[in-house]
Design a protein around this motif. Structure first.
Motif, PDB file in Angstrom:
ATOM      1  N   PHE A 193       1.097  22.750   2.525  1.00 52.00           N
ATOM      2  CA  PHE A 193       0.449  21.927   3.876  1.00 52.00           C
ATOM      3  C   PHE A 193      -0.362  20.494   3.508  1.00 52.00           C
ATOM      4  N   ARG A 194      -0.177  19.626   2.135  1.00 48.77           N
ATOM      5  CA  ARG A 194      -1.245  18.754   1.844  1.00 48.77           C
ATOM      6  C   ARG A 194       0.364  17.899   2.005  1.00 48.77           C
ATOM      7  N   ALA A 195       1.385  18.088   1.535  1.00 47.96           N
ATOM      8  CA  ALA A 195       2.637  16.850   1.942  1.00 47.96           C
ATOM      9  C   ALA A 195       3.104  17.519   3.667  1.00 47.96           C
ATOM     10  N   LEU A 196       2.673  18.591   4.158  1.00 51.08           N
ATOM     11  CA  LEU A 196       3.400  18.450   5.442  1.00 51.08           C
ATOM     12  C   LEU A 196       2.156  17.395   6.520  1.00 51.08           C
ATOM     13  N   ALA A 197       0.898  17.054   5.914  1.00 52.81           N
ATOM     14  CA  ALA A 197      -0.015  16.568   7.091  1.00 52.81           C
ATOM     15  C   ALA A 197      -0.090  15.440   6.400  1.00 52.81           C
ATOM     16  N   GLY A 198       1.359  14.745   5.605  1.00 55.22           N
ATOM     17  CA  GLY A 198       0.290  13.443   4.927  1.00 55.22           C
ATOM     18  C   GLY A 198       0.012  13.430   3.863  1.00 55.22           C
ATOM     19  N   VAL A 199      -0.858  14.231   2.964  1.00 55.96           N
ATOM     20  CA  VAL A 199      -1.825  13.288   2.323  1.00 55.96           C
ATOM     21  C   VAL A 199      -0.926  13.729   0.883  1.00 55.96           C
ATOM     22  N   PRO A 200      -2.335  13.442  -0.372  1.00 53.72           N
ATOM     23  CA  PRO A 200      -1.462  13.039  -1.388  1.00 53.72           C
ATOM     24  C   PRO A 200      -1.030  14.756  -1.903  1.00 53.72           C
ATOM     25  N   ALA A 201      -0.107  15.232  -2.621  1.00 57.78           N
ATOM     26  CA  ALA A 201       0.257  16.698  -2.467  1.00 57.78           C
ATOM     27  C   ALA A 201       0.872  16.747  -4.142  1.00 57.78           C
ATOM     28  N   ALA A 202       0.125  16.609  -4.967  1.00 57.99           N
ATOM     29  CA  ALA A 202      -0.718  16.404  -6.558  1.00 57.99           C
ATOM     30  C   ALA A 202      -0.811  17.634  -6.841  1.00 57.99           C
ATOM     31  N   ILE A 203      -1.610  18.288  -6.329  1.00 62.03           N
ATOM     32  CA  ILE A 203      -2.849  18.942  -6.961  1.00 62.03           C
ATOM     33  C   ILE A 203      -2.344  20.035  -7.984  1.00 62.03           C
ATOM     34  N   ALA A 204      -3.065  20.085  -8.883  1.00 60.64           N
ATOM     35  CA  ALA A 204      -2.945  20.603 -10.034  1.00 60.64           C
ATOM     36  C   ALA A 204      -4.013  22.294 -10.183  1.00 60.64           C
ATOM     37  N   MET A 205      -3.692  23.162 -10.403  1.00 56.34           N
ATOM     38  CA  MET A 205      -4.953  24.133 -11.054  1.00 56.34           C
ATOM     39  C   MET A 205      -5.280  24.458 -12.181  1.00 56.34           C
ATOM     40  N   VAL A 210      -5.432  12.058   9.828  1.00 60.17           N
ATOM     41  CA  VAL A 210      -5.311  13.772   9.419  1.00 60.17           C
ATOM     42  C   VAL A 210      -5.131  14.686  10.680  1.00 60.17           C
ATOM     43  N   CYS A 211      -3.726  14.778  11.025  1.00 60.66           N
ATOM     44  CA  CYS A 211      -3.939  15.695  12.330  1.00 60.66           C
ATOM     45  C   CYS A 211      -3.265  17.449  11.721  1.00 60.66           C
ATOM     46  N   TRP A 212      -4.167  18.460  12.339  1.00 64.31           N
ATOM     47  CA  TRP A 212      -2.986  20.015  11.637  1.00 64.31           C
ATOM     48  C   TRP A 212      -3.100  19.895  13.335  1.00 64.31           C
ATOM     49  N   PRO A 213      -1.759  20.737  13.818  1.00 63.00           N
ATOM     50  CA  PRO A 213      -0.661  20.566  13.017  1.00 63.00           C
ATOM     51  C   PRO A 213      -0.235  18.436  13.280  1.00 63.00           C
ATOM     52  N   PRO A 214       0.654  18.328  12.341  1.00 66.89           N
ATOM     53  CA  PRO A 214       0.205  16.836  12.228  1.00 66.89           C
ATOM     54  C   PRO A 214       1.461  16.492  13.260  1.00 66.89           C
ATOM     55  N   PRO A 215       1.726  15.264  13.016  1.00 64.94           N
ATOM     56  CA  PRO A 215       2.880  14.827  14.400  1.00 64.94           C
ATOM     57  C   PRO A 215       4.297  14.754  13.956  1.00 64.94           C
ATOM     58  N   GLY A 216       5.588  14.536  14.499  1.00 61.03           N
ATOM     59  CA  GLY A 216       6.379  15.235  13.615  1.00 61.03           C
ATOM     60  C   GLY A 216       6.675  16.248  14.115  1.00 61.03           C
ATOM     61  N   TYR A 217       7.743  17.008  13.803  1.00 68.82           N
ATOM     62  CA  TYR A 217       8.526  18.223  13.731  1.00 68.82           C
ATOM     63  C   TYR A 217       7.799  19.378  12.681  1.00 68.82           C
ATOM     64  N   VAL A 218       7.100  21.105  13.278  1.00 68.62           N
ATOM     65  CA  VAL A 218       6.218  21.651  12.430  1.00 68.62           C
ATOM     66  C   VAL A 218       7.096  22.479  12.868  1.00 68.62           C
ATOM     67  N   PRO A 219       7.325  23.465  11.753  1.00 68.52           N
ATOM     68  CA  PRO A 219       7.764  24.854  11.947  1.00 68.52           C
ATOM     69  C   PRO A 219       6.301  25.987  12.685  1.00 68.52           C
ATOM     70  N   TYR A 220       7.267  26.621  13.394  1.00 66.27           N
ATOM     71  CA  TYR A 220       5.782  27.498  14.004  1.00 66.27           C
ATOM     72  C   TYR A 220       4.953  28.308  13.101  1.00 66.27           C
TER      73      TYR A 220
END
Length: 691
Positions: free
Chosen positions: A119-131, A250-260
């Motif tokens: 979700f973070r990558a699709l939204a365009g924010v850093p997507a390297a979250i570790a558990m 930061v938008c949700w859903p983001p600009p561009g193509y988004v899977p339904y």
């Protein structure tokens, strides 16, 4: 997952169809829904300082990124990364009865993190979250407390069942959900449905750009308790320097193509430090204005955010965005956003699409090569490279016509059942023929599935014929035949029939389903008695639910003996068939160095025995004191060809293999020299053979 009220369920558990008037077969309403409560408030400066001193207990995860301006890249991202975190086994070791929070499988926790990073990558924010492994123990305690007490609370009282100080700490710093767990809970936080979630605070914490570490705690469903989740969403980076994002907002859903499947009712537009109190939103699609309702602006959760929803939809309930028949663009304009005292307008377009449908920019790894490869010899095949692929796999199958009739006569021998315990999916009555039939029912409002274990290859005229009987069923109970092109990661309906709130069909009806749309593609098939919404019939007695018998496939081949290989490099490989026969070859791309896309089109080949090429001796043998040299020509030479020299004392034999003979090229790929040791016999005859 939601649960039916136990008292309502018990009312119908032991009803006998022949003894009860039809009026008593009333459906039961499924009223419970997943709940997330309100989002956690922002951490205090003291908490942030403490977390900065302790530091994370995990190094960052591999980062993900996706270009939503590319339909195919967004499609592949959903079909690989999102799909990879589906269906993971939780592996919970705890116990609600003893208040043991236990732990979950590390791989499961990593997949929760993967869903967050998707979700973070699709939204365009850093997507390297570790558990974080250390925070996981506290998050587990929080999830256990929520499940044990059947409610959510960010500040649980000490009198709570299974209360722990660590669990209470996690509850204060976590998104909380009951009725959902694992990756599905992340979906719920991103939807942020419910009357108390107008500010979409859970979503804002999941997408907060500065965050680097989270932790998950999860408890599964049980007969007396709902599943639960706690996602620790704060770390020492809160309030720190904002990292680069795809766009400043930061938008949700983001600009561009988004899977339904990931499009929510509530849409949001976030901008750090923005004043949205006078902002407005306009949405249009296909030239038509879509009336929207603005939620009250509420700051304090992540970045300042404006929230709205299409006025025709209900944000209080979970909502599945309808599967679009074609890509659908929504133009959004956000006006009068106050930034540093100045007013700005923002416009962007969200295109909702079906990720199961290939687009004009889709590239599949289509194979080229010989239709009749030679047995025990390398046969070169090439394929069309896929954009941004980081590697490839190829595999071969043996092809045989599928002549089986699946009528439950062999039970579940060729089926995998995913059904609620307590009833048998194989019954002796009612049935269309033979002694048995399949039966799917809804003792719980969960999909009931039978997945066919055979791997299928349809032709252009392929079809499935089966006998079907849908008895007592509500409109939200739907009998489906589904096909998957990607090994079960996504399924497409090829047949569906909804209940009618009546006794339904009194006998079996022959149904025919075309499989021609999947010609040349490897597919899996399953029967899915789905509960989509609303009331349902919970009985499993005869006449209630879906009965299936006598499944027959036409113009379909079965694929067996799979052999999987890595493509060493580039876009080519060698296939060495081991025996004469029919084979299927296919390739799939790897993306992000660890996820795989769907398999490309199947190339059918028929392996043949090698044909001995014509050989001709050239000139006279050359004799030395101890050796004989014989030159020969080869017509239709092929790489990998093996030569053998044989000797006999008579032209009629017997012939003996000269195993020590050597062969050297004289003219590349056409003329060779054989060298062998003289036998000492007064005469010798030589024979050449080639494989």
């Amino acid at each position: 997952m939601t649960r039916l009220d136990p008292s309502s369920r018990a009312t119908f558990t032991h009803v006998a169809l022949l003894l009860v008037p039809p009026l008593l077969h009333a459906p039961v309403t499924w009223t419970a829904t997943p709940d997330m409560g309100e989002p956690p408030a922002a951490p205090t400066p003291a908490q942030v300082r403490q977390w900065r001193q302790v530091g994370p207990h995990r190094s960052p995860a591999p980062g993900l990124a996706v270009d939503t301006a590319s339909r195919e890249e967004a499609r592949n991202f959903f079909n690989s990364v999102y799909a990879a975190s589906e269906g993971a086994a939780m592996g919970w070791t705890g116990n609600l009865g003893t208040c043991a929070a236990g732990t979950t499988d590390p791989g499961f926790r990593e997949l929760v993190g993967l869903r967050i990073n998707f979700f973070r990558a699709l939204a365009g924010v850093p997507a390297a979250i570790a558990m974080d492994d250390n925070l996981h123990a506290k998050a587990q305690q929080a999830a256990l407390m929520m499940s044990a007490n059947h409610t959510l609370h960010h500040f649980p009282p000490a009198e709570w069942t299974c209360y722990t100080a660590g669990g209470a700490e996690a509850a204060q710093n976590a998104n909380l959900a009951i009725g959902q767990s694992g990756p599905a809970a992340i979906d719920g936080y991103m939807q942020d449905f419910g009357l108390g979630n107008a500010p979409v605070g859970h979503r804002r914490w999941i997408l907060y750009p500065q965050t680097r570490v989270m932790a998950t705690g999860d408890v599964p469903d049980s007969p007396s308790h709902l599943e639960a989740n706690a996602i620790w969403v704060f770390d020492g980076n809160y309030g720190g320097p904002r990292p680069a994002t795809r766009t400043p907002h930061v938008c949700w859903p983001p600009p561009g193509y988004v899977p339904y499947p990931v499009v929510p009712v509530r849409w949001s537009f976030a901008y750090p430090g923005a004043d949205f109190f006078g902002a407005t939103v306009t949405m249009t699609s296909k030239g038509q204005l879509i009336p929207v309702t603005l939620e009250l602006v509420r700051d304090g959760f992540g970045e300042n955010t404006l929230v709205w929803y299409p006025s025709s939809l209900d944000p209080g309930q979970p909502y599945a965005w309808p599967r679009p028949s074609a890509d659908t663009a929504y133009a959004v304009t956000v006006r009068n956003v106050r930034l540093s005292g100045n007013s700005q307008d923002f416009s962007y377009t969200v295109t909702v699409f079906d990720p199961a449908v290939a687009g004009s920019d889709t590239v599949l790894p289509t194979l080229s090569g010989p239709d009749d490869p030679v047995v025990n010899q390398p046969n070169a095949f090439t394929f069309v490279p896929v954009n941004k692929a980081t590697g490839y796999q190829w595999r071969s199958f043996t092809r045989t016509p599928l002549s089986a009739v699946e009528g439950a006569e062999n039970g579940l021998a060729h089926w995998t059942a995913a059904t609620t315990p307590g009833y048998d999916p194989v019954v002796s009555s009612p049935r269309a023929s033979g002694s048995y039939a399949f039966h799917l029912a809804h003792p719980q409002p969960q999909d009931q599935r039978l997945t066919y274990q055979r791997t299928l290859l349809p032709s252009a005229s392929a079809r499935l014929e089966f006998k079907s009987r849908l008895g007592w069923a509500a409109p939200g109970q739907v009998a489906k035949v589904q096909v998957s092109l990607n090994q079960g990661q996504a399924w497409e309906d090829v047949y569906n029939q909804a209940g009618s709130d009546t006794q339904g069909e009194l006998g079996f009806t022959t149904r025919t389903v075309s499989l021609s749309a999947f010609a040349g593609r490897l597919i899996l098939l399953r029967l899915n008695y789905s509960h989509t919404t609303g009331s349902y019939f919970p009985q499993t007695t005869p006449g209630i639910g879906w009965y299936i018998d006598d499944l027959v496939f036409s113009e379909v081949e079965e694929l067996t003996n799979p052999m999987l290989h890595e493509v060493a490099s580039g876009s080519a490989f060698d296939f060495v068939p081991e025996a004469v026969g029919d084979y299927a070859l296919m390739v799939r791309a790897e993306v992000y160095d660890r996820f795989h896309l769907e398999w490309g089109p199947v190339k059918k080949v028929a392996a043949t025995a090698p044909v001995t090429p014509p050989l001709r001796f050239v000139g006279r043998p050359v004799l030395t004191a101890s050796q004989v040299q014989i030159e020969f020509e080869v017509r239709d030479y092929r790489p990998g060809m093996v030569f053998r020299l044989y000797r006999a004392a008579s032209v009629v034999g017997p012939w003996q293999h000269e195993a020590a003979a050597s062969f050297q090229p004289v003219v590349a790929n056409s003329r060779f020299r054989a060298t062998a040791t003289l036998s000492g016999s007064p005469q010798a005859f030589y024979q050449l053979r080639a494989d």
